[in-house]
Scaffold this motif. Structure first.
Motif, PDB file in Angstrom:
ATOM      1  N   ALA A 110       0.835  -1.208   0.000  1.00 51.66           N
ATOM      2  CA  ALA A 110       0.000   0.000   0.000  1.00 51.66           C
ATOM      3  C   ALA A 110       0.869   1.256   0.000  1.00 51.66           C
ATOM      4  CB  ALA A 110      -0.929  -0.001   1.206  1.00 51.66           C
ATOM      5  N   LEU A 114       0.904   3.890  -3.013  1.00 51.66           N
ATOM      6  CA  LEU A 114       0.582   5.281  -2.723  1.00 51.66           C
ATOM      7  C   LEU A 114       1.678   6.210  -3.237  1.00 51.66           C
ATOM      8  CD1 LEU A 114      -1.281   7.315  -1.364  1.00 51.66           C
ATOM      9  CD2 LEU A 114      -0.056   6.895   0.770  1.00 51.66           C
ATOM     10  N   ASP A 123      -5.060   8.643 -11.281  1.00 49.15           N
ATOM     11  CA  ASP A 123      -6.291   8.619 -10.519  1.00 49.15           C
ATOM     12  C   ASP A 123      -6.864   7.204 -10.579  1.00 49.15           C
ATOM     13  OD1 ASP A 123      -8.408   9.504  -9.023  1.00 49.15           O
ATOM     14  OD2 ASP A 123      -9.553  10.208 -10.759  1.00 49.15           O
ATOM     15  N   VAL A 124      -6.830   6.510  -9.454  1.00 51.73           N
ATOM     16  CA  VAL A 124      -7.312   5.132  -9.383  1.00 51.73           C
ATOM     17  C   VAL A 124      -8.607   5.112  -8.583  1.00 51.73           C
ATOM     18  CG1 VAL A 124      -6.777   2.805  -8.543  1.00 51.73           C
ATOM     19  CG2 VAL A 124      -4.956   4.229  -9.476  1.00 51.73           C
ATOM     20  N   PRO A 125      -9.650   4.460  -9.095  1.00 49.46           N
ATOM     21  CA  PRO A 125     -10.907   4.375  -8.339  1.00 49.46           C
ATOM     22  C   PRO A 125     -10.692   3.637  -7.015  1.00 49.46           C
ATOM     23  CG  PRO A 125     -11.170   3.442 -10.553  1.00 49.46           C
ATOM     24  CD  PRO A 125      -9.731   3.794 -10.379  1.00 49.46           C
ATOM     25  N   GLY A 126     -11.424   4.040  -6.011  1.00 54.61           N
ATOM     26  CA  GLY A 126     -11.292   3.434  -4.692  1.00 54.61           C
ATOM     27  C   GLY A 126     -11.548   1.941  -4.688  1.00 54.61           C
ATOM     28  N   ILE A 127     -12.538   1.499  -5.468  1.00 49.90           N
ATOM     29  CA  ILE A 127     -12.860   0.073  -5.498  1.00 49.90           C
ATOM     30  C   ILE A 127     -11.695  -0.733  -6.044  1.00 49.90           C
ATOM     31  CG2 ILE A 127     -13.987   0.048  -7.752  1.00 49.90           C
ATOM     32  CD1 ILE A 127     -15.413  -1.782  -4.807  1.00 49.90           C
ATOM     33  N   ALA A 129      -8.453   0.141  -5.886  1.00 51.92           N
ATOM     34  CA  ALA A 129      -7.371   0.175  -4.905  1.00 51.92           C
ATOM     35  C   ALA A 129      -7.649  -0.774  -3.747  1.00 51.92           C
ATOM     36  CB  ALA A 129      -7.178   1.600  -4.393  1.00 51.92           C
ATOM     37  N   LEU A 130      -8.876  -0.764  -3.257  1.00 52.94           N
ATOM     38  CA  LEU A 130      -9.215  -1.662  -2.150  1.00 52.94           C
ATOM     39  C   LEU A 130      -9.184  -3.122  -2.573  1.00 52.94           C
ATOM     40  CD1 LEU A 130     -12.091   0.350  -0.457  1.00 52.94           C
ATOM     41  CD2 LEU A 130      -9.783  -0.033   0.405  1.00 52.94           C
ATOM     42  N   THR A 131      -9.646  -3.415  -3.779  1.00 52.47           N
ATOM     43  CA  THR A 131      -9.605  -4.784  -4.289  1.00 52.47           C
ATOM     44  C   THR A 131      -8.168  -5.271  -4.391  1.00 52.47           C
ATOM     45  OG1 THR A 131     -11.663  -4.443  -5.518  1.00 52.47           O
ATOM     46  CG2 THR A 131     -10.273  -6.281  -6.204  1.00 52.47           C
ATOM     47  N   THR A 133      -5.594  -4.223  -2.695  1.00 54.84           N
ATOM     48  CA  THR A 133      -5.049  -4.376  -1.348  1.00 54.84           C
ATOM     49  C   THR A 133      -5.515  -5.681  -0.712  1.00 54.84           C
ATOM     50  OG1 THR A 133      -5.022  -1.979  -1.100  1.00 54.84           O
ATOM     51  CG2 THR A 133      -4.857  -3.270   0.915  1.00 54.84           C
TER      52      THR A 133
END
Length: 152
Positions: A110, A114, A123-127, A129-131, A133
């Motif tokens: 992470a 970052l 610009d990476v969508p949150g979904i 990035a969380l996926t 991770t």
């Protein structure tokens, strides 16, 4: 067989006495299954024939709900063949070590991701990035666990 002897299905302890776990789990599972069937019928989720559909929901859910109630009620010490202290098993030690290492891997991943995003301005969508991770954490735990198991 004494009252405290381990049994196949275990027992539930009440004060100084015990009761077979299935004596409580089966009726409780039946009540919960009936409630689920009635709820499905009243909510319109039981199909065009609510009585038959509700009964089918109750019948299908009975075994699972009974097992769930049993798992909450049974005293592990009364189960025949149960590990006395499962938290001290070798598999538990392997998993704990794998989870500790995976935490470090995930934080490192992470942080590097970052830094890369900050430098590039991407610009990476949150979904996404969380996926990524979560996938890093799952793969890391799995690989570390398998390596620990192979080492013994």
């Amino acid at each position: 067989m004494t009252d405290d002897a381990p049994t196949r299905w275990g027992r539930v302890r009440f004060g100084n006495g015990t009761v077979p776990a299935m004596w409580l789990a089966a009726p409780a599972g039946a009540v919960l299954a009936a409630g689920l069937g009635v709820g499905a019928a009243l909510a319109g989720a039981a199909g065009p024939r609510p009585l038959i559909g509700g009964a089918a929901v109750a019948l299908v859910s009975f075994a699972g709900l009974t097992g769930l109630v049993w798992a909450f009620l049974v005293d592990r010490r009364t189960l025949r063949g149960a590990t006395e202290r499962p938290e001290e098993s070798v598999e538990s030690v392997w998993f704990d070590a794998a989870a500790r290492g995976a935490f470090t891997d995930t934080v490192t991943f992470a942080g590097l991701a970052l830094a890369a995003l900050a430098v590039t301005g991407a610009d990476v969508p949150g979904i996404g990035a969380l996926t990524a991770t979560v996938l890093v954490a799952l793969v890391s735990v799995s690989v570390r666990y398998l390596l620990a198991r192979r080492r013994g």
